[in-house]
Design a protein around this motif. Structure first.
Motif, PDB file in Angstrom:
ATOM      1  N   LEU A 178     -12.055  -8.258  -4.978  1.00  0.00           N
ATOM      2  CA  LEU A 178     -10.943  -7.411  -5.387  1.00  0.00           C
ATOM      3  C   LEU A 178     -11.225  -6.805  -6.755  1.00  0.00           C
ATOM      4  N   LYS A 179     -10.594  -5.651  -6.982  1.00  0.00           N
ATOM      5  CA  LYS A 179     -10.701  -4.948  -8.256  1.00  0.00           C
ATOM      6  C   LYS A 179      -9.309  -4.491  -8.655  1.00  0.00           C
ATOM      7  N   LYS A 184      -3.672   0.245 -10.064  1.00  0.00           N
ATOM      8  CA  LYS A 184      -4.512   0.558  -8.911  1.00  0.00           C
ATOM      9  C   LYS A 184      -5.335  -0.665  -8.509  1.00  0.00           C
ATOM     10  N   PHE A 185      -5.377  -0.925  -7.180  1.00  0.00           N
ATOM     11  CA  PHE A 185      -6.036  -2.111  -6.663  1.00  0.00           C
ATOM     12  C   PHE A 185      -6.984  -1.755  -5.528  1.00  0.00           C
ATOM     13  N   SER A 186      -8.015  -2.567  -5.390  1.00  0.00           N
ATOM     14  CA  SER A 186      -8.947  -2.446  -4.281  1.00  0.00           C
ATOM     15  C   SER A 186      -9.241  -3.840  -3.760  1.00  0.00           C
ATOM     16  N   LYS A 211       0.910   4.368  -1.713  1.00  0.00           N
ATOM     17  CA  LYS A 211      -0.289   5.201  -1.650  1.00  0.00           C
ATOM     18  C   LYS A 211      -1.503   4.397  -1.180  1.00  0.00           C
ATOM     19  N   SER A 212      -1.327   3.650  -0.124  1.00  0.00           N
ATOM     20  CA  SER A 212      -2.429   2.809   0.359  1.00  0.00           C
ATOM     21  C   SER A 212      -3.318   3.578   1.328  1.00  0.00           C
ATOM     22  N   SER A 213      -4.596   3.192   1.362  1.00  0.00           N
ATOM     23  CA  SER A 213      -5.532   3.761   2.328  1.00  0.00           C
ATOM     24  C   SER A 213      -6.558   2.697   2.693  1.00  0.00           C
ATOM     25  N   GLU A 218     -12.139  -1.539   3.218  1.00  0.00           N
ATOM     26  CA  GLU A 218     -11.613  -1.687   1.860  1.00  0.00           C
ATOM     27  C   GLU A 218     -10.219  -1.066   1.787  1.00  0.00           C
ATOM     28  N   LEU A 219      -9.251  -1.868   1.381  1.00  0.00           N
ATOM     29  CA  LEU A 219      -7.871  -1.414   1.231  1.00  0.00           C
ATOM     30  C   LEU A 219      -7.634  -1.070  -0.235  1.00  0.00           C
ATOM     31  N   THR A 220      -7.229   0.166  -0.483  1.00  0.00           N
ATOM     32  CA  THR A 220      -6.893   0.583  -1.850  1.00  0.00           C
ATOM     33  C   THR A 220      -5.419   0.992  -1.879  1.00  0.00           C
ATOM     34  N   PHE A 221      -4.758   0.669  -2.977  1.00  0.00           N
ATOM     35  CA  PHE A 221      -3.327   0.967  -3.080  1.00  0.00           C
ATOM     36  C   PHE A 221      -2.899   0.908  -4.544  1.00  0.00           C
TER      37      PHE A 221
END
Length: 243
Positions: A178-179, A184-186, A211-213, A218-221
């Motif tokens: 995770l980042k 903002k997260f990944s 705003k997730s994708s 990889e899930l970013t939001f």
């Protein structure tokens, strides 16, 4: 948070005069007896009327989490375990909800020194249920357990409803990559789940992911408030604890 409170007050008061029984609940004891000092798991079985929903412990941008108030001198209720919720979005508002049957697990502790005999477990349970408008439902729950200080043979068989409830609890995955950068997260999904739709539910009340994708596992939001990445990674049929 103030806007959330104002919205809730309006929704509840605008519909409460027409309140119907929208929730049923009961306390189920997989074992009907316990010795003083012993811990027993209990199930709080809840059924929400079709088409309506109630909320997880972080309800999201609106809503109120279920609340249980226990009454009794001879026992304590500890560590209520919440089943996996569903991600729900309506007109841009994000919530984490339950519908249909819900199975909570809690630990019942009989206090040392309690005399043998029957004791009554009592709780006031409050649920906000919504379907466009919202209604507060207040229930009184009771059940009886026998306190028995004598030795009894314990079987290893698990009550079928307890087994079902345990299957609905979130799981711990292997440590995910995770980042985080501000809001903002990944998060890298487990390989066997990286093609399934996923959402993140933060543990903190009122904090939601937006705003997730999902791309190549990889899930970013983004979160609506500054917070840590602690909560649940929600899939259609399970959820994983990220802590």
């Amino acid at each position: 948070m103030l806007n959330k409170l104002i919205t809730l007050i309006f929704l509840i008061t605008s519909f409460s005069a027409f309140a119907d029984k929208l929730v049923d609940a009961e306390i189920i004891l997989p074992r009907s007896y316990a010795a003083p000092g012993q811990v027993r798991q209990i199930i709080i079985k809840v059924n929400v009327k079709k088409g309506w929903h109630t909320y997880w412990k972080n309800p999201g941008e609106s809503g109120i989490a279920p609340d249980f108030t226990w009454h009794g001198d001879n026992y304590e209720i500890k560590n209520i375990h919440w089943p996996s919720p569903k991600y729900y979005e309506n007109t841009g508002i994000v919530n984490y909800v339950y519908d249909g049957e819900i199975l909570f697990i809690a630990n019942l502790v009989i206090k040392p020194g309690t005399k043998d005999g029957q004791i009554t477990i009592k709780a006031d349970a409050d649920f906000l249920v919504c379907k466009g408008n919202c209604v507060m439902q207040n229930l009184k729950l009771t059940s009886i357990i026998t306190v028995d200080s004598k030795n009894r043979i314990e079987t290893m068989q698990i009550h079928p409803l307890l087994s079902q409830a345990m299957d609905q609890l979130p799981r711990y995955p292997s440590k995910p990559a995770l980042k985080q950068r501000g809001k903002k997260f990944s998060l890298t999904l487990p390989k066997k789940l990286n093609n399934k739709p996923a959402f993140f539910a933060f543990r903190e009340d009122g904090v939601v992911s937006k705003k997730s994708s999902l791309k190549e596992g990889e899930l970013t939001f983004e979160s609506n408030e500054e917070t840590e990445l602690k909560g649940l990674l929600i899939f259609e049929d399970q959820s994983l604890i990220i802590d």
